[in-house]
Design a protein around this motif. Structure first.
Motif, PDB file in Angstrom:
ATOM      1  N   ALA A 180      64.031  42.668 -22.767  1.00 13.28           N
ATOM      2  CA  ALA A 180      64.100  42.037 -24.091  1.00 13.28           C
ATOM      3  C   ALA A 180      62.791  42.201 -24.851  1.00 13.28           C
ATOM      4  O   ALA A 180      62.792  42.492 -26.056  1.00 13.28           O
ATOM      5  CB  ALA A 180      64.443  40.553 -23.950  1.00 13.28           C
ATOM      6  N   VAL A 181      61.664  42.038 -24.157  1.00 15.41           N
ATOM      7  CA  VAL A 181      60.350  42.182 -24.806  1.00 15.41           C
ATOM      8  C   VAL A 181      60.191  43.601 -25.343  1.00 15.41           C
ATOM      9  O   VAL A 181      59.768  43.798 -26.490  1.00 15.41           O
ATOM     10  CB  VAL A 181      59.205  41.836 -23.821  1.00 15.41           C
ATOM     11  CG1 VAL A 181      57.859  42.296 -24.370  1.00 15.41           C
ATOM     12  CG2 VAL A 181      59.180  40.337 -23.555  1.00 15.41           C
ATOM     13  N   GLU A 182      60.526  44.592 -24.535  1.00 17.07           N
ATOM     14  CA  GLU A 182      60.391  45.981 -24.968  1.00 17.07           C
ATOM     15  C   GLU A 182      61.265  46.273 -26.176  1.00 17.07           C
ATOM     16  O   GLU A 182      60.803  46.858 -27.162  1.00 17.07           O
ATOM     17  CB  GLU A 182      60.736  46.925 -23.815  1.00 17.07           C
ATOM     18  CG  GLU A 182      59.710  46.932 -22.710  1.00 17.07           C
ATOM     19  CD  GLU A 182      60.166  47.685 -21.471  1.00 17.07           C
ATOM     20  OE1 GLU A 182      61.235  48.354 -21.503  1.00 17.07           O
ATOM     21  OE2 GLU A 182      59.462  47.605 -20.454  1.00 17.07           O
ATOM     22  N   MET A 183      62.520  45.865 -26.120  1.00 14.91           N
ATOM     23  CA  MET A 183      63.456  46.130 -27.205  1.00 14.91           C
ATOM     24  C   MET A 183      63.031  45.407 -28.490  1.00 14.91           C
ATOM     25  O   MET A 183      62.957  46.012 -29.563  1.00 14.91           O
ATOM     26  CB  MET A 183      64.860  45.680 -26.788  1.00 14.91           C
ATOM     27  CG  MET A 183      65.932  45.953 -27.817  1.00 14.91           C
ATOM     28  SD  MET A 183      67.554  45.410 -27.246  1.00 14.91           S
ATOM     29  CE  MET A 183      67.322  43.648 -27.118  1.00 14.91           C
ATOM     30  N   TYR A 186      54.319  35.900 -29.621  1.00 14.17           N
ATOM     31  CA  TYR A 186      55.215  35.274 -28.641  1.00 14.17           C
ATOM     32  C   TYR A 186      55.558  36.269 -27.533  1.00 14.17           C
ATOM     33  O   TYR A 186      55.485  35.947 -26.343  1.00 14.17           O
ATOM     34  CB  TYR A 186      56.498  34.764 -29.309  1.00 14.17           C
ATOM     35  CG  TYR A 186      57.597  34.518 -28.313  1.00 14.17           C
ATOM     36  CD1 TYR A 186      57.545  33.413 -27.466  1.00 14.17           C
ATOM     37  CD2 TYR A 186      58.663  35.406 -28.177  1.00 14.17           C
ATOM     38  CE1 TYR A 186      58.528  33.188 -26.519  1.00 14.17           C
ATOM     39  CE2 TYR A 186      59.649  35.189 -27.238  1.00 14.17           C
ATOM     40  CZ  TYR A 186      59.582  34.085 -26.409  1.00 14.17           C
ATOM     41  OH  TYR A 186      60.548  33.883 -25.472  1.00 14.17           O
ATOM     42  N   TYR A 187      55.930  37.502 -27.902  1.00 15.21           N
ATOM     43  CA  TYR A 187      56.300  38.487 -26.892  1.00 15.21           C
ATOM     44  C   TYR A 187      55.107  38.879 -26.030  1.00 15.21           C
ATOM     45  O   TYR A 187      55.264  39.157 -24.840  1.00 15.21           O
ATOM     46  CB  TYR A 187      56.970  39.711 -27.531  1.00 15.21           C
ATOM     47  CG  TYR A 187      58.363  39.380 -27.979  1.00 15.21           C
ATOM     48  CD1 TYR A 187      59.330  38.985 -27.062  1.00 15.21           C
ATOM     49  CD2 TYR A 187      58.721  39.414 -29.323  1.00 15.21           C
ATOM     50  CE1 TYR A 187      60.609  38.638 -27.458  1.00 15.21           C
ATOM     51  CE2 TYR A 187      59.997  39.068 -29.732  1.00 15.21           C
ATOM     52  CZ  TYR A 187      60.932  38.682 -28.791  1.00 15.21           C
ATOM     53  OH  TYR A 187      62.199  38.339 -29.183  1.00 15.21           O
ATOM     54  N   HIS A 188      53.914  38.873 -26.597  1.00 13.02           N
ATOM     55  CA  HIS A 188      52.712  39.113 -25.801  1.00 13.02           C
ATOM     56  C   HIS A 188      52.538  37.973 -24.783  1.00 13.02           C
ATOM     57  O   HIS A 188      52.235  38.218 -23.609  1.00 13.02           O
ATOM     58  CB  HIS A 188      51.474  39.224 -26.707  1.00 13.02           C
ATOM     59  CG  HIS A 188      50.218  39.453 -25.952  1.00 13.02           C
ATOM     60  ND1 HIS A 188      49.922  40.643 -25.318  1.00 13.02           N
ATOM     61  CD2 HIS A 188      49.172  38.632 -25.695  1.00 13.02           C
ATOM     62  CE1 HIS A 188      48.769  40.539 -24.711  1.00 13.02           C
ATOM     63  NE2 HIS A 188      48.284  39.333 -24.919  1.00 13.02           N
ATOM     64  N   TRP A 189      52.749  36.733 -25.225  1.00 13.83           N
ATOM     65  CA  TRP A 189      52.682  35.590 -24.310  1.00 13.83           C
ATOM     66  C   TRP A 189      53.747  35.710 -23.219  1.00 13.83           C
ATOM     67  O   TRP A 189      53.486  35.447 -22.043  1.00 13.83           O
ATOM     68  CB  TRP A 189      52.879  34.276 -25.094  1.00 13.83           C
ATOM     69  CG  TRP A 189      53.000  33.090 -24.195  1.00 13.83           C
ATOM     70  CD1 TRP A 189      51.990  32.349 -23.652  1.00 13.83           C
ATOM     71  CD2 TRP A 189      54.224  32.501 -23.708  1.00 13.83           C
ATOM     72  NE1 TRP A 189      52.499  31.343 -22.860  1.00 13.83           N
ATOM     73  CE2 TRP A 189      53.875  31.419 -22.884  1.00 13.83           C
ATOM     74  CE3 TRP A 189      55.574  32.789 -23.898  1.00 13.83           C
ATOM     75  CZ2 TRP A 189      54.818  30.630 -22.242  1.00 13.83           C
ATOM     76  CZ3 TRP A 189      56.511  32.008 -23.263  1.00 13.83           C
ATOM     77  CH2 TRP A 189      56.133  30.935 -22.445  1.00 13.83           C
ATOM     78  N   LEU A 190      54.958  36.111 -23.603  1.00 15.01           N
ATOM     79  CA  LEU A 190      56.044  36.247 -22.635  1.00 15.01           C
ATOM     80  C   LEU A 190      55.694  37.300 -21.580  1.00 15.01           C
ATOM     81  O   LEU A 190      55.973  37.108 -20.390  1.00 15.01           O
ATOM     82  CB  LEU A 190      57.364  36.601 -23.333  1.00 15.01           C
ATOM     83  CG  LEU A 190      58.619  36.614 -22.474  1.00 15.01           C
ATOM     84  CD1 LEU A 190      58.813  35.315 -21.708  1.00 15.01           C
ATOM     85  CD2 LEU A 190      59.840  36.902 -23.349  1.00 15.01           C
ATOM     86  N   LEU A 191      55.058  38.390 -21.974  1.00 15.63           N
ATOM     87  CA  LEU A 191      54.611  39.386 -20.997  1.00 15.63           C
ATOM     88  C   LEU A 191      53.609  38.785 -20.019  1.00 15.63           C
ATOM     89  O   LEU A 191      53.652  39.075 -18.818  1.00 15.63           O
ATOM     90  CB  LEU A 191      53.989  40.599 -21.699  1.00 15.63           C
ATOM     91  CG  LEU A 191      54.960  41.591 -22.315  1.00 15.63           C
ATOM     92  CD1 LEU A 191      54.193  42.669 -23.088  1.00 15.63           C
ATOM     93  CD2 LEU A 191      55.863  42.217 -21.268  1.00 15.63           C
ATOM     94  N   ARG A 192      52.717  37.953 -20.509  1.00 13.63           N
ATOM     95  CA  ARG A 192      51.754  37.291 -19.628  1.00 13.63           C
ATOM     96  C   ARG A 192      52.470  36.347 -18.666  1.00 13.63           C
ATOM     97  O   ARG A 192      52.102  36.232 -17.486  1.00 13.63           O
ATOM     98  CB  ARG A 192      50.696  36.555 -20.451  1.00 13.63           C
ATOM     99  CG  ARG A 192      49.762  37.528 -21.165  1.00 13.63           C
ATOM    100  CD  ARG A 192      48.672  36.914 -22.035  1.00 13.63           C
ATOM    101  NE  ARG A 192      48.265  35.582 -21.709  1.00 13.63           N
ATOM    102  CZ  ARG A 192      48.291  34.552 -22.569  1.00 13.63           C
ATOM    103  NH1 ARG A 192      48.706  34.716 -23.802  1.00 13.63           N
ATOM    104  NH2 ARG A 192      47.878  33.360 -22.198  1.00 13.63           N
ATOM    105  N   LEU A 193      53.501  35.659 -19.156  1.00 13.24           N
ATOM    106  CA  LEU A 193      54.293  34.789 -18.285  1.00 13.24           C
ATOM    107  C   LEU A 193      54.994  35.608 -17.205  1.00 13.24           C
ATOM    108  O   LEU A 193      54.966  35.255 -16.020  1.00 13.24           O
ATOM    109  CB  LEU A 193      55.324  34.000 -19.106  1.00 13.24           C
ATOM    110  CG  LEU A 193      56.263  33.095 -18.316  1.00 13.24           C
ATOM    111  CD1 LEU A 193      55.492  31.982 -17.611  1.00 13.24           C
ATOM    112  CD2 LEU A 193      57.333  32.508 -19.237  1.00 13.24           C
TER     113      LEU A 193
END
Length: 188
Positions: free
Chosen positions: A116-119, A161-168
């Motif tokens: 999802a992050v990539e897309m 947000y997506y950068h944070w999600l990658l860190r998560l």
């Protein structure tokens, strides 16, 4: 099920009933996360299976076609919830469940969230580029530039947000999440 041999019929029925309740619960839970109920039931059945099983054995146990069973097994393998194992004297593939619920959760969500992050990041970056180009071409149009600046900020918020999600996701995959929220062993 060989492990239930030697028990009374009442004992077997009670164990089967308790297991079915758990299997149904696993199936419903996995259904909430986008995995079909039948694949959830397959995982639940394999979880209680006393030994690695073939597609044929699981197909018979669950009353599913071999094609559906193969699709289910492939889905569970892609999610790293089951593995293919070697069995002495068996020419057929054997599968067993990965019983680490913490790791199953991490693998499932890491796979889904990364995709999802990539897309979504790709779509956001493309839109951000287009907005910046439009803003550059229309610098003299104040109302349009103000609108584009607002849109640019919204897109940057989403990208953050997506950068944070990658860190998560990274914290899940490295195990650092357990420093914040340790695994617990309770005796229920």
């Amino acid at each position: 099920m060989k492990e239930l041999e030697g028990l009374t019929e009442d004992q077997r029925n009670k164990i089967i009933q308790a297991r079915q309740r758990v299997i149904e619960s696993i199936g419903k839970n996995m259904d909430l996360y986008g995995i079909t109920l039948s694949i959830g039931h397959l995982y639940g059945n394999m979880y209680f299976n006393g030994a690695p099983a073939t597609l044929d054995e699981m197909s018979e146990t669950m009353g599913m076609s071999k094609t559906s069973m193969s699709t289910g097994m492939r889905t569970l393998m892609d999610l790293k919830m089951i593995t293919k194992v070697w069995g002495k004297g068996s020419r057929k593939d054997l599968y067993e469940v990965v019983p680490d619920w913490h790791q199953n959760f991490i693998d499932y969500f890491s796979i889904k969230w990364r995709k999802a992050v990539e897309m979504n990041s790709s779509a956001l970056m493309k839109s951000l580029k287009e907005i910046r180009e439009l803003k550059q071409l229309n610098e003299e149009n104040q109302p349009l530039c103000e609108l584009l600046i607002k849109d640019e900020e919204k897109i940057k918020e989403a990208l953050n947000y997506y950068h944070w999600l990658l860190r998560l996701i990274d914290s899940f995959e490295t195990g650092k999440i357990y420093e914040l929220i340790p695994k617990e062993e309770k005796d229920f």
